[in-house]
Design an enzyme around this catalytic site. Structure first.
Site, PDB file in Angstrom:
ATOM      1  N   HIS A   1       5.884  10.726  -3.221  1.00 23.20           N
ATOM      2  CA  HIS A   1       6.674   9.926  -2.289  1.00 23.20           C
ATOM      3  C   HIS A   1       5.908   8.663  -1.902  1.00 23.20           C
ATOM      4  O   HIS A   1       4.748   8.725  -1.499  1.00 23.20           O
ATOM      5  CB  HIS A   1       7.006  10.718  -1.025  1.00 23.20           C
ATOM      6  CG  HIS A   1       7.857   9.940  -0.060  1.00 23.20           C
ATOM      7  ND1 HIS A   1       9.161   9.594  -0.339  1.00 23.20           N
ATOM      8  CD2 HIS A   1       7.579   9.412   1.163  1.00 23.20           C
ATOM      9  CE1 HIS A   1       9.653   8.899   0.679  1.00 23.20           C
ATOM     10  NE2 HIS A   1       8.715   8.770   1.600  1.00 23.20           N
ATOM     11  N   SER A   2       6.574   7.506  -2.032  1.00 23.57           N
ATOM     12  CA  SER A   2       6.011   6.215  -1.645  1.00 23.57           C
ATOM     13  C   SER A   2       4.707   5.962  -2.418  1.00 23.57           C
ATOM     14  O   SER A   2       4.725   5.917  -3.637  1.00 23.57           O
ATOM     15  CB  SER A   2       5.813   6.167  -0.126  1.00 23.57           C
ATOM     16  OG  SER A   2       5.620   4.851   0.339  1.00 23.57           O
ATOM     17  N   MET A   3       3.579   5.828  -1.748  1.00 24.94           N
ATOM     18  CA  MET A   3       2.299   5.700  -2.459  1.00 24.94           C
ATOM     19  C   MET A   3       2.147   6.825  -3.486  1.00 24.94           C
ATOM     20  O   MET A   3       1.658   6.619  -4.603  1.00 24.94           O
ATOM     21  CB  MET A   3       1.145   5.745  -1.466  1.00 24.94           C
ATOM     22  CG  MET A   3      -0.235   5.894  -2.096  1.00 24.94           C
ATOM     23  SD  MET A   3      -1.519   6.072  -0.824  1.00 24.94           S
ATOM     24  CE  MET A   3      -2.945   6.509  -1.820  1.00 24.94           C
TER      25      MET A   3
ATOM     26  N   SER B   1       9.800   9.042  -5.477  1.00 23.44           N
ATOM     27  CA  SER B   1      10.587   9.033  -4.249  1.00 23.44           C
ATOM     28  C   SER B   1      10.157   7.879  -3.345  1.00 23.44           C
ATOM     29  O   SER B   1       8.977   7.719  -3.059  1.00 23.44           O
ATOM     30  CB  SER B   1      10.404  10.370  -3.520  1.00 23.44           C
ATOM     31  OG  SER B   1      10.946  10.338  -2.220  1.00 23.44           O
TER      32      SER B   1
END
Length: 260
Positions: free
Chosen positions: A95-97, A123
């Site tokens: 997710h993200s990073m 994500s």
């Protein structure tokens, strides 16, 4: 970087439920996030799916270790720990990073000749082939806190406690530096399918930027859009669990037998 790239599995990964399940979901957290952020997801998944959640240095029980400031170096460290543990099907979720870390992790495992993930699930993060000028890691503490408020992933009362902010700020700044200085190798692709998840009101990833992950796989691509912002993964947990269960199902013999 001067950071040690080795360490025990128990240092790097947490498993909360369903130990020994026949398919694994390996989860990579967002900037400032930790393994515990995937606890609710782990509990909600069916018993045939086990979550391994990464615990990056610099947080919780690893708070005295320096955080990585380079996505690729972090992925290499994770790959070193995982390389001899891929004895069953697995899927990567970042997710993200964590989406960037998961992408580089898949590439690193492939270079090592390790069993490939069944799928890469990205994500809340735009594809590496898209570009934005992002300089959160260069802001002062108030500027970093402003970004956290924009993303709505941090309890507002937390940001009002100077001691807590001071404690987490070095990790946040390191994580943002890793993300904002990351550049994928030209034309880098994975051989496994990619499914991109995105919130329809994410201020940092548009639907088109999420769709651009299609250019980073030689296999199938799918895009799933959720109602919500950057942290739809938490806010829409039941819907996310349904999608992940669907994606994991083909890799679980136990689940397929029960559906026969």
């Amino acid at each position: 970087m001067g950071l040690e790239l080795t360490g025990s599995f128990d240092q790097w990964f947490k498993s909360f439920h369903h130990d020994g399940a026949d398919v694994r979901l390996i989860c990579l957290p967002h900037a400032g996030g930790s393994a515990s952020g995937f606890f609710r997801l782990s509990a909600a998944l069916p018993s045939w799916a086990e979550v391994w959640a990464a615990q990056y240095p610099g947080r919780q029980e690893r708070r005295r270790e320096p955080a990585f400031t380079d996505v690729r170096a972090l992925a290499e460290a994770l790959a070193e720990v995982l390389a001899d543990r891929q004895d069953r099907p697995y899927v990567l979720l970042g997710h993200s990073m964590g989406a960037l870390v998961a992408f580089e992790l898949a590439l690193s495992l492939s270079r090592r000749g390790v069993r490939s993930p069944g799928m890469l699930v990205t994500s809340g993060r735009r594809a590496p082939s898209t570009t934005r000028v992002e300089t959160v890691h260069l802001r002062d503490d108030a500027g970093v806190a402003k970004e956290l408020r924009l993303l709505s992933g941090t309890d507002p009362t937390f940001l009002q406690d100077p001691e807590l902010v001071e404690m987490i700020m070095p990790v946040l700044r390191a994580d943002y530096q890793a993300v904002e200085t990351y550049q994928a190798a030209p034309n880098s692709v994975v051989a496994c399918p990619i499914t991109a998840l995105v919130g329809d009101h994410d201020p940092r990833t548009t639907i088109d930027e999420a769709r651009a992950w299609q250019a980073h796989t030689t296999a199938e691509f799918d895009l799933r859009v959720f109602a919500g912002g950057h942290f739809f993964l938490e806010d829409r947990l039941p819907e996310v669990v349904n999608v992940l269960t669907e994606l994991l199902l083909p890799y679980s013999a136990t689940a397929q037998d029960s559906h026969a």
